[in-house]
Design an enzyme around this catalytic site. Sequence first.
Site, mmCIF file in Angstrom:
data_model
loop_
_atom_site.group_PDB
_atom_site.id
_atom_site.type_symbol
_atom_site.label_atom_id
_atom_site.label_comp_id
_atom_site.label_asym_id
_atom_site.label_seq_id
_atom_site.Cartn_x
_atom_site.Cartn_y
_atom_site.Cartn_z
ATOM 1 N N ASP A 13 0.822 -1.220 0.000
ATOM 2 C CA ASP A 13 0.000 0.000 0.000
ATOM 3 C C ASP A 13 0.850 1.262 0.000
ATOM 4 O OD1 ASP A 13 -2.400 -1.314 0.004
ATOM 5 O OD2 ASP A 13 -2.742 -1.110 2.164
ATOM 6 N N ARG A 93 -0.311 5.254 17.169
ATOM 7 C CA ARG A 93 -0.704 6.228 16.135
ATOM 8 C C ARG A 93 -0.356 7.675 16.476
ATOM 9 N NH1 ARG A 93 -0.132 2.673 12.400
ATOM 10 N NH2 ARG A 93 -1.915 1.330 11.977
ATOM 11 N N ASP A 122 -7.814 4.081 12.670
ATOM 12 C CA ASP A 122 -6.498 4.692 12.515
ATOM 13 C C ASP A 122 -6.543 6.006 11.746
ATOM 14 O OD1 ASP A 122 -5.124 2.788 13.982
ATOM 15 O OD2 ASP A 122 -5.039 1.416 12.275
ATOM 16 N N SER A 173 -5.360 -8.749 7.795
ATOM 17 C CA SER A 173 -4.786 -7.426 7.943
ATOM 18 C C SER A 173 -4.137 -7.361 9.318
ATOM 19 C CB SER A 173 -5.894 -6.364 7.812
ATOM 20 O OG SER A 173 -5.447 -5.149 8.378
HETATM 21 N N1 ARG Z 1 -8.798 -2.494 16.311
HETATM 22 C C1 ARG Z 1 -7.521 -2.008 16.721
HETATM 23 C C2 ARG Z 1 -7.529 -0.514 16.871
HETATM 24 O O1 ARG Z 1 -8.430 0.118 16.405
HETATM 25 C C3 ARG Z 1 -6.418 -2.484 15.800
HETATM 26 C C4 ARG Z 1 -6.350 -1.782 14.482
HETATM 27 C C5 ARG Z 1 -5.280 -2.378 13.642
HETATM 28 N N2 ARG Z 1 -4.988 -1.553 12.517
HETATM 29 C C6 ARG Z 1 -4.751 -2.026 11.325
HETATM 30 N N3 ARG Z 1 -4.453 -1.156 10.417
HETATM 31 N N4 ARG Z 1 -4.793 -3.305 11.040
HETATM 32 O O2 ARG Z 1 -6.662 0.033 17.464
#
Ligand code: ARG
Length: 411
Positions: A13, A93, A122, A173
């Site tokens: 990506d 993040r 995110d 993912s």
């Molecule tokens: N559900 C978790 C969160 O919102 C993990 C997110 C994982 N992110 C990803 N891009 N796969 O923090």
Amino acid sequence: MDKVVLAYSGGLDTSVSVRWIQEKYDLDVVTLTIDLGQERELDGVRERALKSGAIEARLIDAKATFVEHFIWPGLQAGAVYEDSYYLATALGRPLIAWLLVDTAHEVGATAVAHGSTGKGNDQVRFDVSVATLDPDLRVIAPVREWKMTRDAELEYAEKHGIEVPITKESPYSVDENLWGRSIEAGPLEDPWQEPARDVFEWTVDSSEAPDDPAYVDIEFESGIPVALDGEKLDGVELIQRLHRLGGSHGVGRTDHIENRLVGIKSREVYEAPAAEILHSAHRELEKLTLSKDQKRFKNHVSNAYADMVYNGQWFSALHRELAAYLKVNQEHVTGKVRVKLHKGSCTVVGRESPKSLYQMHLATYGQEDAYDHDAAIGFIKIHGLSQQTQARIQLGSPGQTPILQTPADDE
Ligand code: ARG
């Protein structure tokens, strides 16, 4: 030409994003790869960025900052989202956003970019954090905008001579850093489907864990872990050791349905052995060193803190206030906890503290008992008085058992 700083993982990506941003927005791309302790190989990541068309490729090791300013505060707060998620991604993040903004200022960029999709949390965390830190920076999220399938992306990569990273084809993912690993999508989208073995990389199945348990002693100073089995360790090393130890005993797996900020319920699987061990130990040490009232109140703060982190509000005034509370709250959370790891379970079996509120002479049933038994009689009289009064006046005559009689029974 104006510049953009792109958060670059080295995957498909973000590699495609380098070229796509240049074409669509006519910007020079500076990539920023941040080492938060993800296992993914970072050797060669800068070269890959340059080959994809970046004019400059930077790499920052932010592990120590991540531990000190993000992971430890989350641990001290007891922040566990919906009683299940130790917030690895959510804590990472804001640090990435912060470094993106910093780098943008350094290289004189007018925009930053990240690889989040339009369905997750995110994007919210990145966009809100960046806008708070510098409202003049534009935020570009190519994956949210381009709406390409994986095949279309591969085609795009081939057409533009972008090297496709050689990772094994995975239906999941995955996001990972020092604090934990999250796995979603693919077959996991069916909440009834048990996670297959290939979902897990940090933890063994509990059926394959050793028959003999392992014990580990964890020392805390003011709510921060400082040593394992008597050996002082820096935070990064301490977490990595607990990952290996916990993972080898099958500790740290979570499988739950999570309420995303964007209104979707999603099925999330996590591996976070160190987080599970440290949160269990820390919680238990608080039971020894905080008063009943403090601990009751702390539960509200833990939930508020977890929501704050999850919902992308790291750079908020609320966070400052919660942090100020935690500084005082954690002052006496010092001591040692012994944890037993066995076949997927993590159990606290011992605790001690120089600031312990557990007093043997009050608790003991033995010889040293110094508790005033007679004082209990008066206390009980007063404690039960209001209930007794109400039962007599409103809930029926003496001799009946008021609690067993509901209004419906009376009819
Ligand atoms: N559900 C978790 C969160 O919102 C993990 C997110 C994982 N992110 C990803 N891009 N796969 O923090």
